[in-house]
Scaffold this motif. Sequence first.
Motif, PDB file in Angstrom:
ATOM      1  N   LEU A  36       0.839   4.363  -2.654  1.00  0.00           N
ATOM      2  CA  LEU A  36       0.731   5.764  -2.251  1.00  0.00           C
ATOM      3  C   LEU A  36       1.786   6.626  -2.921  1.00  0.00           C
ATOM      4  O   LEU A  36       1.574   7.819  -3.151  1.00  0.00           O
ATOM      5  CB  LEU A  36       0.856   5.885  -0.734  1.00  0.00           C
ATOM      6  CG  LEU A  36      -0.404   5.610   0.088  1.00  0.00           C
ATOM      7  CD1 LEU A  36      -0.099   5.740   1.573  1.00  0.00           C
ATOM      8  CD2 LEU A  36      -1.518   6.584  -0.303  1.00  0.00           C
ATOM      9  N   TYR A  80       0.828  -1.195   0.000  1.00  0.00           N
ATOM     10  CA  TYR A  80       0.000   0.000   0.000  1.00  0.00           C
ATOM     11  C   TYR A  80       0.870   1.256   0.000  1.00  0.00           C
ATOM     12  O   TYR A  80       0.522   2.267  -0.632  1.00  0.00           O
ATOM     13  CB  TYR A  80      -0.926  -0.004   1.216  1.00  0.00           C
ATOM     14  CG  TYR A  80      -1.989  -1.076   1.169  1.00  0.00           C
ATOM     15  CD1 TYR A  80      -2.336  -1.802   2.307  1.00  0.00           C
ATOM     16  CD2 TYR A  80      -2.654  -1.373  -0.021  1.00  0.00           C
ATOM     17  CE1 TYR A  80      -3.304  -2.792   2.264  1.00  0.00           C
ATOM     18  CE2 TYR A  80      -3.621  -2.352  -0.077  1.00  0.00           C
ATOM     19  CZ  TYR A  80      -3.943  -3.067   1.062  1.00  0.00           C
ATOM     20  OH  TYR A  80      -4.902  -4.040   1.004  1.00  0.00           O
ATOM     21  N   GLY A 132       0.441   8.427  -5.833  1.00  0.00           N
ATOM     22  CA  GLY A 132      -0.628   9.404  -5.652  1.00  0.00           C
ATOM     23  C   GLY A 132      -1.853   9.095  -6.488  1.00  0.00           C
ATOM     24  O   GLY A 132      -2.345   7.964  -6.512  1.00  0.00           O
ATOM     25  N   MET A 142      -4.996   4.250   4.389  1.00  0.00           N
ATOM     26  CA  MET A 142      -4.860   5.706   4.255  1.00  0.00           C
ATOM     27  C   MET A 142      -5.507   6.433   5.421  1.00  0.00           C
ATOM     28  O   MET A 142      -5.012   7.459   5.881  1.00  0.00           O
ATOM     29  CB  MET A 142      -5.467   6.158   2.919  1.00  0.00           C
ATOM     30  CG  MET A 142      -4.673   5.702   1.708  1.00  0.00           C
ATOM     31  SD  MET A 142      -5.275   6.390   0.148  1.00  0.00           S
ATOM     32  CE  MET A 142      -6.814   5.480  -0.052  1.00  0.00           C
TER      33      MET A 142
END
Length: 378
Positions: free
Chosen positions: A349, A345, A352, A371
Motif C-alpha cells: 500500500l 500488504y 499506491g 484494502m
Amino acid sequence: MAKKTTDQDLNLKDEARHGKQVNQKVKPYIVLQYLLKMTDDEHTQTATEICAYLQECGISAERRSIYRDIEEINKVSLMLEENCTIFEAEEMLLDDEDDELKLVVYNKTKKGFYVRQRHFDLNDIRLLAESIYSSKFLTESQTQRLVDVACEFVSEYQAEKIRHNVFLTDRVKTNNKSVLNNISIINEAMSKEIEGEKHLPEKISFKYLKYTIDNVGNQVERRQGAKYVVSPYQLLINDGNYYLLAFDDYAQDIRTYRVDRMKGVSFTGEPREGKEVFDKIDLHTYTQRVFSMFGGEQKRVTLRFINPLLDTVVDRFGKEGVIYRKEDDTHFSVTAKVEISDQFYGWLLGFGKKVKVLAPDDVKDKFVAYMDKIREMY
C-alpha cells in the motif's frame, strides 16, 4: 598479639637474604600480557612505562631487564610458531635485520615497544564481534561477555573502536572485501583520532550504484557517474547489509546509503557538516522506521512495479531465486517468494498505484479484502 609468620613470608625473607628479587620468573609473561593489552601498531609502551606497571604489580624491574625479557618473549614466540628449538629461534632472530620475525617490536619513531604480529587480524575480530552483537538468540549480558572475550585478542584501543564504531540493528553476514575497505575509510573519516593524532571528522565522496532492469546482475553508476559528497555520522547494520547514515549537503538532511553500493569511497579533507540535524535523531526510532521486517505464510508472488522502484525491490527481494522481467517501457515485474501477511500488504500500500499484484489470484483477493477492511474504517 604477634602476627603469625606464613610460609610465603619465610620464602620472601629467604629470597631477600640471598639478594633475589621476588616473582622474577613470571615477569616476562606479565610484560607480554601488558603489551598485548596496551599496544598495537599505533600505540607503544616504553621500557620505563613497563617498569612502572610491574612496580604496581609488586615486581621490581630495571629498564635493561625489560629488553632482556622482550628478547626471551620473541625467542619463545618464534620457537612455538616455527616449531623449532629455542636455539634455532635465537639464530633466526639474529639474522632478522628487519624485525620481520619478532612478536614485540621497538618503534624508533615513537620510542616504544608494541605487539605487531597477532593470531587474528583486526578486521577478523571486528567481524566476529559484529556477528555476536547481531545474534538474536543471545541476551544482552551474554552478548557483552562474548564480545569482551573476542576483544581480548586486540589492544584496548582497538577494542574500544570495535565496541563503538557500529550501531547494530540486525544480523550481518558479509566478507565482501570492498565493503570492509569502505567501512575502514568511513570509520577513519568519522574518527576524532588517527594514529595517535587528533583528527577533525570529515566528509567523504563516492559514486553510488544502482540496478537496471536490462541487466539486474550488474550495477551502474547513479547520476551518470557524478560523485556524492556527504558527512558520515553512523554505520548501521540491518538484514545482512551495511548502511551509512550521513548528512547530505544537497538535501540538507540525513540520508541512508548502502555501503556495498558505494564505489571509490575517499576522503575529501572538508570538515563534516550537519551535526545539529544528526543530534536530533533517535537512532532506535529511525531504524524502526527505515528498516521493516514481516513474516507469514510463504508463497511465490508476481508483482508489477514502475521502473524507478527497481532498486527498492531488489533490496527487498534480492536476486537469488528471483525473476525480474521487463513488462513495457515504464514497468517491470518481479516473481519471488513472499511471506504473506498484513505487514506485507501494508508494504504494498505504501507504493499506491506504483505496484500491482499480478499473481496468484488468492493473494490478489486477500489484498483486495485487506484494502476493503481499511476502507470500512472510514
